[in-house]
Design a protein around this motif. Structure first.
Motif, PDB file in Angstrom:
ATOM      1  N   ASN A 553      24.902  26.617  13.702  1.00 36.95           N
ATOM      2  CA  ASN A 553      24.470  25.268  13.559  1.00 36.95           C
ATOM      3  C   ASN A 553      25.837  24.465  13.246  1.00 36.95           C
ATOM      4  N   ALA A 554      26.839  24.950  13.187  1.00 40.01           N
ATOM      5  CA  ALA A 554      28.195  24.176  12.816  1.00 40.01           C
ATOM      6  C   ALA A 554      28.512  22.832  13.938  1.00 40.01           C
ATOM      7  N   ASP A 555      28.258  23.309  15.185  1.00 40.93           N
ATOM      8  CA  ASP A 555      28.437  22.313  16.092  1.00 40.93           C
ATOM      9  C   ASP A 555      27.568  21.189  16.112  1.00 40.93           C
ATOM     10  N   PHE A 556      26.067  21.594  15.924  1.00 42.91           N
ATOM     11  CA  PHE A 556      24.900  20.654  15.662  1.00 42.91           C
ATOM     12  C   PHE A 556      25.052  19.721  14.307  1.00 42.91           C
ATOM     13  N   TYR A 557      25.711  20.398  13.447  1.00 46.49           N
ATOM     14  CA  TYR A 557      26.071  19.711  12.416  1.00 46.49           C
ATOM     15  C   TYR A 557      26.986  18.469  12.629  1.00 46.49           C
ATOM     16  N   SER A 558      28.240  18.790  13.300  1.00 47.81           N
ATOM     17  CA  SER A 558      29.133  17.965  13.655  1.00 47.81           C
ATOM     18  C   SER A 558      28.610  16.803  14.376  1.00 47.81           C
ATOM     19  N   ASP A 559      27.915  17.138  15.474  1.00 47.19           N
ATOM     20  CA  ASP A 559      27.493  16.126  16.425  1.00 47.19           C
ATOM     21  C   ASP A 559      26.321  15.286  15.780  1.00 47.19           C
ATOM     22  N   ALA A 560      25.442  15.735  14.963  1.00 51.71           N
ATOM     23  CA  ALA A 560      24.488  14.943  14.198  1.00 51.71           C
ATOM     24  C   ALA A 560      25.211  14.056  13.250  1.00 51.71           C
ATOM     25  N   LEU A 561      26.286  14.446  12.557  1.00 47.55           N
ATOM     26  CA  LEU A 561      27.045  13.742  11.651  1.00 47.55           C
ATOM     27  C   LEU A 561      27.632  12.304  12.429  1.00 47.55           C
ATOM     28  N   LYS A 562      28.194  12.543  13.497  1.00 48.26           N
ATOM     29  CA  LYS A 562      28.845  11.497  14.398  1.00 48.26           C
ATOM     30  C   LYS A 562      27.749  10.524  14.849  1.00 48.26           C
ATOM     31  N   GLN A 563      26.464  10.947  15.223  1.00 50.64           N
ATOM     32  CA  GLN A 563      25.716  10.427  15.897  1.00 50.64           C
ATOM     33  C   GLN A 563      25.046   9.464  14.700  1.00 50.64           C
ATOM     34  N   ARG A 564      24.478   9.936  13.595  1.00 45.98           N
ATOM     35  CA  ARG A 564      23.904   9.177  12.600  1.00 45.98           C
ATOM     36  C   ARG A 564      24.966   8.021  11.675  1.00 45.98           C
ATOM     37  N   CYS A 565      25.901   8.347  11.887  1.00 46.05           N
ATOM     38  CA  CYS A 565      26.869   7.327  11.368  1.00 46.05           C
ATOM     39  C   CYS A 565      27.206   6.271  12.346  1.00 46.05           C
ATOM     40  N   GLY A 566      26.720   6.143  13.575  1.00 44.71           N
ATOM     41  CA  GLY A 566      26.613   4.922  14.232  1.00 44.71           C
ATOM     42  C   GLY A 566      27.958   4.740  15.112  1.00 44.71           C
ATOM     43  N   VAL A 567      28.861   5.532  14.969  1.00 49.05           N
ATOM     44  CA  VAL A 567      30.169   5.263  15.573  1.00 49.05           C
ATOM     45  C   VAL A 567      30.576   6.511  16.380  1.00 49.05           C
ATOM     46  N   ASP A 568      31.035   6.077  17.657  1.00 53.76           N
ATOM     47  CA  ASP A 568      31.435   7.191  18.896  1.00 53.76           C
ATOM     48  C   ASP A 568      32.881   7.488  18.264  1.00 53.76           C
ATOM     49  N   VAL A 569      32.914   8.503  17.494  1.00 50.78           N
ATOM     50  CA  VAL A 569      33.998   8.950  16.911  1.00 50.78           C
ATOM     51  C   VAL A 569      34.984   9.486  17.875  1.00 50.78           C
ATOM     52  N   ASP A 570      34.450  10.348  18.658  1.00 46.60           N
ATOM     53  CA  ASP A 570      35.216  10.977  19.812  1.00 46.60           C
ATOM     54  C   ASP A 570      35.895   9.923  20.934  1.00 46.60           C
ATOM     55  N   PHE A 571      35.129   8.961  21.372  1.00 49.31           N
ATOM     56  CA  PHE A 571      35.498   8.028  22.045  1.00 49.31           C
ATOM     57  C   PHE A 571      36.659   7.119  21.505  1.00 49.31           C
ATOM     58  N   LEU A 572      36.593   6.526  20.081  1.00 55.71           N
ATOM     59  CA  LEU A 572      37.558   5.769  19.532  1.00 55.71           C
ATOM     60  C   LEU A 572      39.102   6.746  19.516  1.00 55.71           C
ATOM     61  N   ILE A 573      38.791   8.129  19.055  1.00 58.05           N
ATOM     62  CA  ILE A 573      40.155   9.037  18.886  1.00 58.05           C
ATOM     63  C   ILE A 573      40.523   9.145  20.518  1.00 58.05           C
ATOM     64  N   SER A 574      39.673   9.115  21.541  1.00 60.83           N
ATOM     65  CA  SER A 574      40.338   9.186  22.643  1.00 60.83           C
ATOM     66  C   SER A 574      41.177   8.100  23.249  1.00 60.83           C
ATOM     67  N   ARG A 575      40.462   6.913  23.008  1.00 64.30           N
ATOM     68  CA  ARG A 575      41.103   5.635  23.185  1.00 64.30           C
ATOM     69  C   ARG A 575      42.353   5.422  22.616  1.00 64.30           C
ATOM     70  N   LYS A 576      42.596   5.969  21.041  1.00 67.96           N
ATOM     71  CA  LYS A 576      43.541   5.650  20.211  1.00 67.96           C
ATOM     72  C   LYS A 576      44.669   6.446  20.927  1.00 67.96           C
ATOM     73  N   LYS A 577      44.432   7.681  21.254  1.00 75.31           N
ATOM     74  CA  LYS A 577      45.459   8.669  21.679  1.00 75.31           C
ATOM     75  C   LYS A 577      45.993   8.017  23.075  1.00 75.31           C
ATOM     76  N   LYS A 578      44.918   7.486  23.827  1.00 76.88           N
ATOM     77  CA  LYS A 578      45.544   6.875  25.223  1.00 76.88           C
ATOM     78  C   LYS A 578      46.639   5.734  25.117  1.00 76.88           C
ATOM     79  N   LEU A 579      46.105   4.874  24.166  1.00 79.91           N
ATOM     80  CA  LEU A 579      46.818   3.545  23.936  1.00 79.91           C
ATOM     81  C   LEU A 579      48.335   3.925  23.222  1.00 79.91           C
ATOM     82  N   LEU A 580      48.347   4.814  21.997  1.00 73.55           N
ATOM     83  CA  LEU A 580      49.781   5.218  21.593  1.00 73.55           C
ATOM     84  C   LEU A 580      50.279   6.078  22.604  1.00 73.55           C
ATOM     85  N   LYS A 581      49.770   6.829  23.469  1.00 76.20           N
ATOM     86  CA  LYS A 581      50.603   7.447  24.874  1.00 76.20           C
ATOM     87  C   LYS A 581      51.132   6.474  25.545  1.00 76.20           C
TER      88      LYS A 581
END
Length: 758
Positions: A553-581
């Motif tokens: 359930n480690a993957d479910f834990y990480s997904d639930a954490l990001k969902q409950r926090c109300g922030v699209d963490v993966d989207f922000l990280i990918s956008r940040k990487k694209k802008l820096l690149k």
């Protein structure tokens, strides 16, 4: 759901006192008590591991005392018999033993037929194992001996290896030469070896994997199989031998097909016997308080049916089958057939586990009711020795009977002496009175078996109760019941155990995830979705899972954490990487253009060409400056890129979310409440490290709280702590972590922290 509010009138003084107490508690907690992280806890010091005395040293130093202790441990009769209160317990044990023996006689004869053996071997199985358990058992109230579930499991084995069929179907030479008695006795020896071995290595906990819904579903299905197996005696039919999957279905179909061949006399005999037994049991239930002991309906039925059969000469006719010759006296011990071990090992292990599960469950119920302790490992040894020694004397595997155990308790049975008295009574019948029951109709024994199934068949009502109480347990019950009905007893139990364990894994994969809030003026944190008074701490997210985190359930834990926090963490990280690149690519292109223009300027000749190149370089430099100012955001200043190409050391980092024009999370700290963790594995370690890495990428600092000491030790062993994740990030309680996070709202910019994602 809100917390319980104070209700009722309160005077001013009481309210003032309560307010002052709350203020003192808040002041004491927030101001005087230091924040405790893991480093502080270790600085306080802790006791080392308690020294363990090595077993071989104990053996050398105290060999005599250890041998005596082992003898008393594995032979409990030497402990309790010298202290036996004869005056208080003997009369009750005597009456209880005789009552149980009266039930043991007809059940032994009947369950031997159920196991596919001559009835006299049921009497043997009611004597030897019972007396052995008297010496080695620890339960005072269970009645060891023949049991319907065990008998039908033995019967399925004897039918498969030594079929008793009257059809012309081909039988291989191995099964043709196999003796059902030899198969059953060898099976009993093998069952005893498994149980004794598991008990000596303290594997009594193995039965914990058989949950109560599983056992009840299994015994209910076994009761159905027992009922179907007795139909041939009730209707006087001769059926083919069926074994393996769907054997029960084939038997039912064959019974339905041969119903026109039923013998009227046999059906009438079974019906009359069944009605009489039901009436007697109803009278026993109704007059339970008035009668000193239950009416022995089964024994009276045996005596009456045998007398009637002898008087009208049923033995000479063919309308009703009778038991036949019953040899008087005991049989000599016989060595088991070791050539059958390889064919019986799977069935023996299943029967060993099922028999022990039934015995220990009943034993613990009676022990809890009467205030004594039952040793599960010693019970496993005692039951194993009963089957092992009984198998040598041609008994089949036994366990304890629920109906006889209840009778032993209700008739003032106080100790294992009641079992010894019942076994001696059975011995008397074997030696002197057994041959008197040779005219007993088999239909009467079948009626006794079917009537005694009432308790197990009533477990079908579990479906309704479990539907209301727990749907997961209902699913285990239904799967166990269906698998045991459709498959044989061995495969049914295996499927049930595997399914129940898989269901546990699935349930841990879907635990309850929650965001915690603080109850005002306390250090208590509760789920904000369940408690209306619990409020989130501004700038801090506290996340908790109700189950431990591991590979499933480690993957479910990480997904639930990001969902409950109300922030699209993966989207922000990918956008940040694209802008820096994109920024790096733009810088590289500008530098390439600059180098190209410089080379052109160096190779140019003439003043006019030089002026034009300088003008072009100046324009290009201004464009680069304007581009960087636009990327850095308003208010940020950078030096001339053509001069040194570096940022001012005093200027803020241009890679922040704000500088890149990305939305920032509304919290600066994330606290993981790990109080539910009981262990961690390598997948959990990697998942936690990735959580640190991902949230630090979006400028959120992560802390952990409420880890138990064994979990901290496993984190250390897995090299979880390093320069970026120190023990300062691990706090003794959630409130300590929250207080620290409020004091440090953002990571320190002078020493940025980075974690490599795994």
């Amino acid at each position: 759901m809100g917390l319980a509010d104070a209700s009722g009138p309160r005077d001013t003084q009481a309210l003032l006192s309560a307010t002052q107490a709350m203020e003192l508690r808040r002041r004491d907690y927030h101001m005087e008590r230091p924040l405790l992280n893991q480093e502080h806890l270790e600085e306080l010091g802790r006791w080392g591991s308690a020294p363990r005395t090595r077993q071989w040293q104990t053996w050398l130093q105290c060999s005599h005392a250890r041998a005596r202790a082992l003898l008393l441990q594995h032979l409990p009769v030497l402990v309790w018999l010298p202290r036996y209160p004869v005056r208080d317990w003997l009369l009750g044990d005597l009456l209880s033993g005789m009552s149980v023996a009266i039930m043991q006689l007809p059940q032994g004869l009947a369950y031997a037929l159920l196991a596919g053996l001559p009835p006299v071997f049921g009497l043997y199985s009611s004597f030897y194992p019972v007396f052995v358990y008297f010496l080695f058992g620890t339960s005072r109230h269970i009645s060891v001996g023949t049991f319907a579930v065990m008998s039908v499991m033995v019967g399925s084995v004897t039918e498969s290896l030594a079929p008793q069929t009257l059809t012309d179907s081909p039988i291989n030479e191995t099964t043709r030469n196999a003796d059902p008695v030899q198969v059953a006795s060898t099976l009993s020896v093998l069952v005893g070896l498994f149980q004794v071995g598991l008990g000596l290595i303290h594997f009594g906990f193995l039965v914990t994997y058989l949950s109560e819904p599983l056992v009840r579903g299994y015994t209910t299905a076994a009761a159905v199989q027992v009922f179907v197996s007795q139909l041939k005696y009730v209707f006087g039919l001769h059926l083919s031998s069926h074994s393996g999957p769907l054997s029960l279905i084939y038997t039912v179909l064959e019974v339905c097909r041969k119903l026109p061949q039923s013998k009227v006399g046999t059906v009438v005999t079974a019906a009359v016997a069944g009605v009489v037994l039901v009436v007697v049991k109803l009278l026993n239930d109704k007059l339970q308080r008035q009668l000193p002991m239950p009416i022995p309906g089964e024994l009276l039925m045996l005596i009456g049916a045998t007398g009637i059969s002898y008087g009208i000469g049923l033995r000479d006719g063919s309308e009703v089958d009778v038991v036949g010759n019953i040899s008087a006296g005991l049989v000599p011990p016989v060595a088991p057939n070791t050539q059958l071990f390889s064919k019986l090992v799977g069935s023996a292990f299943t029967i060993a586990v099922v028999g022990f599960a039934i015995a220990i469950s009943l034993g613990k119920i009676f022990a809890l009711r009467h205030g004594y302790r039952v040793d599960s490992n010693q019970e496993l040894v005692a039951l194993g020795l009963s089957n092992l020694i009984g198998g040598i004397f041609q008994c089949f595997p036994v366990s304890c009977s629920m109906s006889r155990s209840l009778v032993q308790e209700s008739t003032r049975g106080n100790s294992q002496v009641a079992g010894a008295i019942s076994s001696l009574f059975i011995l008397l019948i074997i030696v002197k009175l057994g041959e008197l029951f040779r005219d007993l109709p088999k239909a009467v024994l079948a009626a006794i078996i079917i009537v005694n199934l009432k308790g197990m068949l009533r477990q079908l009502s579990d479906v309704c109760s479990l539907w209301k109480a727990n749907r997961a347990d209902l699913l285990i019950w239904l799967v166990t019941f269906a698998a045991t009905i459709l498959l044989n007893m061995d495969l049914g139990l295996m499927v049930a155990v595997v399914f129940s364990l898989l269901l546990v894994v699935v349930r841990t994969q879907m635990p309850h995830y929650s965001i915690l809030g603080q109850v005002p003026d306390t250090d208590i944190y509760r789920d904000v979705a369940e408690y209306s008074e619990a409020k989130e701490v501004p700038g801090v997210k506290v996340f908790r899972s109700s189950a431990t985190v591991y590979f499933a359930n480690a993957d479910f834990y990480s997904d639930a954490l990001k969902q409950r926090c109300g922030v699209d963490v993966d989207f922000l990280i990918s956008r940040k990487k694209k802008l820096l690149k994109k920024r790096e690519q733009l810088k590289l292109k500008q530098l390439q253009k600059e180098e190209k223009l410089q080379k052109q300027a160096a190779s140019s000749k003439g003043a006019s060409v030089s002026i034009n190149v300088n003008s072009s370089l100046e324009d290009m430099s201004n464009n680069v400056e304007d581009c960087k100012v636009m990327q850095a955001g308003p208010g940020d200043k950078m030096e001339d890129a053509t001069a040194n190409g570096q940022e001012d050391s005093k200027a803020p980092d241009g890679s922040t979310l704000k500088a890149l024009g990305l939305p920032q999370p509304d919290f600066h700290s994330l606290i993981l409440d790990l109080g539910a963790l009981s262990f961690v594995d390598t997948v959990c370690l990697k998942s936690l490290k990735n959580i640190f890495h991902d949230f630090r990428q979006i400028e959120v600092e992560v802390y952990m709280a409420a880890c138990h000491s064994p979990v901290v030790s496993q984190l250390e062993a897995g090299h979880f702590f390093d320069a970026s994740i120190t023990k300062k990030h691990l706090f003794a309680s959630v409130h300590d972590a929250v207080t620290f996070a409020l004091q440090h709202p953002r990571p320190v910019p002078d020493s940025p922290v980075s974690v490599t994602r795994l």
